[in-house]
Design a protein around this motif. Sequence first.
Motif, mmCIF file in Angstrom:
data_model
loop_
_atom_site.group_PDB
_atom_site.id
_atom_site.type_symbol
_atom_site.label_atom_id
_atom_site.label_comp_id
_atom_site.label_asym_id
_atom_site.label_seq_id
_atom_site.Cartn_x
_atom_site.Cartn_y
_atom_site.Cartn_z
ATOM 1 N N GLY A 1 18.873 -39.692 41.536
ATOM 2 C CA GLY A 1 17.960 -39.445 42.864
ATOM 3 C C GLY A 1 18.777 -39.999 44.014
ATOM 4 N N TRP A 2 19.877 -40.605 43.798
ATOM 5 C CA TRP A 2 20.748 -41.026 45.010
ATOM 6 C C TRP A 2 21.653 -40.435 45.521
ATOM 7 C CZ3 TRP A 2 20.277 -46.440 46.911
ATOM 8 C CH2 TRP A 2 19.094 -47.103 46.468
ATOM 9 N N GLU A 3 21.966 -40.672 46.749
ATOM 10 C CA GLU A 3 23.331 -40.064 47.422
ATOM 11 C C GLU A 3 24.186 -41.146 48.072
ATOM 12 O OE1 GLU A 3 21.537 -37.552 50.545
ATOM 13 O OE2 GLU A 3 20.307 -36.498 49.246
ATOM 14 N N VAL A 4 25.368 -40.657 48.435
ATOM 15 C CA VAL A 4 26.167 -41.694 49.190
ATOM 16 C C VAL A 4 26.787 -40.924 50.132
ATOM 17 C CG1 VAL A 4 26.628 -43.086 47.045
ATOM 18 C CG2 VAL A 4 28.222 -41.288 47.740
ATOM 19 N N SER A 5 27.126 -41.823 51.329
ATOM 20 C CA SER A 5 27.874 -41.237 52.239
ATOM 21 C C SER A 5 28.808 -42.215 53.147
ATOM 22 C CB SER A 5 26.843 -40.704 53.493
ATOM 23 O OG SER A 5 27.529 -40.238 54.545
ATOM 24 N N ASN A 6 30.225 -41.977 53.074
ATOM 25 C CA ASN A 6 31.139 -42.696 53.545
ATOM 26 C C ASN A 6 31.101 -44.032 52.867
ATOM 27 O OD1 ASN A 6 33.250 -43.650 55.413
ATOM 28 N ND2 ASN A 6 31.734 -44.145 56.916
ATOM 29 N N THR B 1 41.227 -55.052 42.725
ATOM 30 C CA THR B 1 42.117 -54.983 41.673
ATOM 31 C C THR B 1 41.306 -54.698 40.408
ATOM 32 O OG1 THR B 1 41.917 -57.464 41.580
ATOM 33 C CG2 THR B 1 43.757 -56.586 42.961
ATOM 34 N N GLY B 2 40.042 -54.785 40.677
ATOM 35 C CA GLY B 2 39.141 -54.556 39.533
ATOM 36 C C GLY B 2 38.726 -53.114 39.215
ATOM 37 N N ASP B 3 37.189 -53.207 38.609
ATOM 38 C CA ASP B 3 36.945 -51.823 38.080
ATOM 39 C C ASP B 3 36.590 -51.065 39.347
ATOM 40 O OD1 ASP B 3 35.330 -49.439 37.292
ATOM 41 O OD2 ASP B 3 34.651 -50.670 35.544
ATOM 42 N N LEU B 4 37.133 -50.079 39.891
ATOM 43 C CA LEU B 4 36.562 -49.344 41.198
ATOM 44 C C LEU B 4 35.549 -48.160 40.990
ATOM 45 C CD1 LEU B 4 39.942 -49.246 42.856
ATOM 46 C CD2 LEU B 4 38.286 -51.019 42.880
ATOM 47 N N SER B 5 35.150 -48.100 39.486
ATOM 48 C CA SER B 5 34.288 -46.892 39.381
ATOM 49 C C SER B 5 32.889 -46.752 39.886
ATOM 50 C CB SER B 5 34.268 -46.770 37.523
ATOM 51 O OG SER B 5 33.625 -47.894 37.006
ATOM 52 N N TYR B 6 32.281 -45.639 39.835
ATOM 53 C CA TYR B 6 31.094 -45.341 40.525
ATOM 54 C C TYR B 6 30.390 -44.147 39.775
ATOM 55 C CZ TYR B 6 33.797 -41.989 43.053
ATOM 56 O OH TYR B 6 34.867 -40.899 43.383
ATOM 57 N N PRO B 7 28.956 -43.769 40.052
ATOM 58 C CA PRO B 7 28.450 -42.681 39.381
ATOM 59 C C PRO B 7 29.154 -41.501 39.417
ATOM 60 C CG PRO B 7 26.845 -43.968 40.175
ATOM 61 C CD PRO B 7 28.183 -44.744 40.688
ATOM 62 N N GLU B 8 29.210 -40.515 38.362
ATOM 63 C CA GLU B 8 30.038 -39.279 38.659
ATOM 64 C C GLU B 8 29.581 -38.556 39.720
ATOM 65 O OE1 GLU B 8 30.154 -37.360 35.077
ATOM 66 O OE2 GLU B 8 31.558 -38.925 33.862
ATOM 67 N N GLY B 9 28.134 -38.550 39.876
ATOM 68 C CA GLY B 9 27.653 -37.580 40.911
ATOM 69 C C GLY B 9 27.923 -37.941 42.468
ATOM 70 N N PHE B 10 28.336 -38.771 42.535
ATOM 71 C CA PHE B 10 28.551 -39.429 43.853
ATOM 72 C C PHE B 10 29.515 -38.826 44.390
ATOM 73 C CE2 PHE B 10 26.230 -44.026 43.849
ATOM 74 C CZ PHE B 10 24.844 -43.189 43.529
ATOM 75 N N GLU B 11 29.392 -38.306 45.883
ATOM 76 C CA GLU B 11 30.569 -37.728 46.541
ATOM 77 C C GLU B 11 30.730 -38.614 47.702
ATOM 78 O OE1 GLU B 11 29.354 -33.609 47.204
ATOM 79 O OE2 GLU B 11 29.502 -33.095 45.206
#
Length: 373
Positions: free
Chosen positions: A320-325, A331-341
Amino acid sequence: MVSDHPEANAEASRSCSRRPYLGAVGGFLLAGSIVTQPVMATASTVDLGEQGLAPGETIDPYLDEHLVDGATVHIPAGSYKWDGSGFEGAEANAAVVGEGDVSLDLTGDSFRNNIRAESGTIELRNVTVRGKPSEKSHFRLETSEAATIIVDGLEFPDGAEEETKCRPFYVPRDHAGTVDIRNCYYSSFSDNGIYASSPGYDDGAGGRVLIENCVAHNINIAAIRVGSSESVVKNCLIVNDGPAPESEREQVNMRGIRVRNPGENIRIEDCEISMRHEAAGAPIQIHEEAEGGSGIIRNVTIRNDGDSEAIDEGDAAAEGWEVSNVDIAGTGDLSYPEGFESVSIGEARDPATADVDSRAASVLSAEIDQSLR
């Protein structure tokens, strides 16, 4: 990115003295000033200096006597012994205001103040707490549905002892109105910094929490923890570049912003989070028990040199979350939820210490966003 507000609030009253300070912890140099907003007019104004309080004396009895409904209590500049109490006497339209440099030097093992606003507004402004508690400590902030607590310009630079349950601020389940924490600095606490998610539990009262222009440095468990609907974390700087004290359970997991419960329309915006210590956890975590909630992460910069995901999602909690900018580097884990644009991944970089200092100072001196209130 953290907003830079170079101009101080020109309309600050005598209760809004600028308090320059200089601090260094693990290479994190902080130099800035707190800008607070005018204190409300009240039926009674009390200057504790005029009531006999002098620097070096114990302040608790003076607060116990004079902090009542309808009173604005001014503390003259100076350092005072503090047994850890005195802020619980009022439940409606009252304030405690430090004038200039005011230091409360903890003499006991803990500070425990259960502050509840039944109506109107309770305000705490412009005070530095010195000394490390070794027993459970916090300012507990709770309001009825129509009431507000404002905490503005409180500093906790010394943190807590190892293996303790200590935090600057706690907002309990029964909070139903608005808690507004702004322009505060806290460092080296063992069990959260601002623990404000409890109103968002299923049996919580659902009160709103606003956290703006705050700086958290080397905080264990979570620097900021939210979970109730319409809560906002705005223009905050979180830096974990050195050790934090262990929790009471001997745990160390230095997360940034933790969304713990399924509130709706939670906002995390204009923040910077830097995780550069080996014990640092997720810069942002949307916990599995926050599933079903909603919010937005907007204009946020993350540096992550640790092994935890940059934005950690429990189960499907981020649906239910969105991201913007959002910018993620390190140097570590840079991953984030797949649905985030609208997420950019940058190359590892070492920000200049002076840049971190400048951002911290600008955060702490920034004007509040009145549109949130």
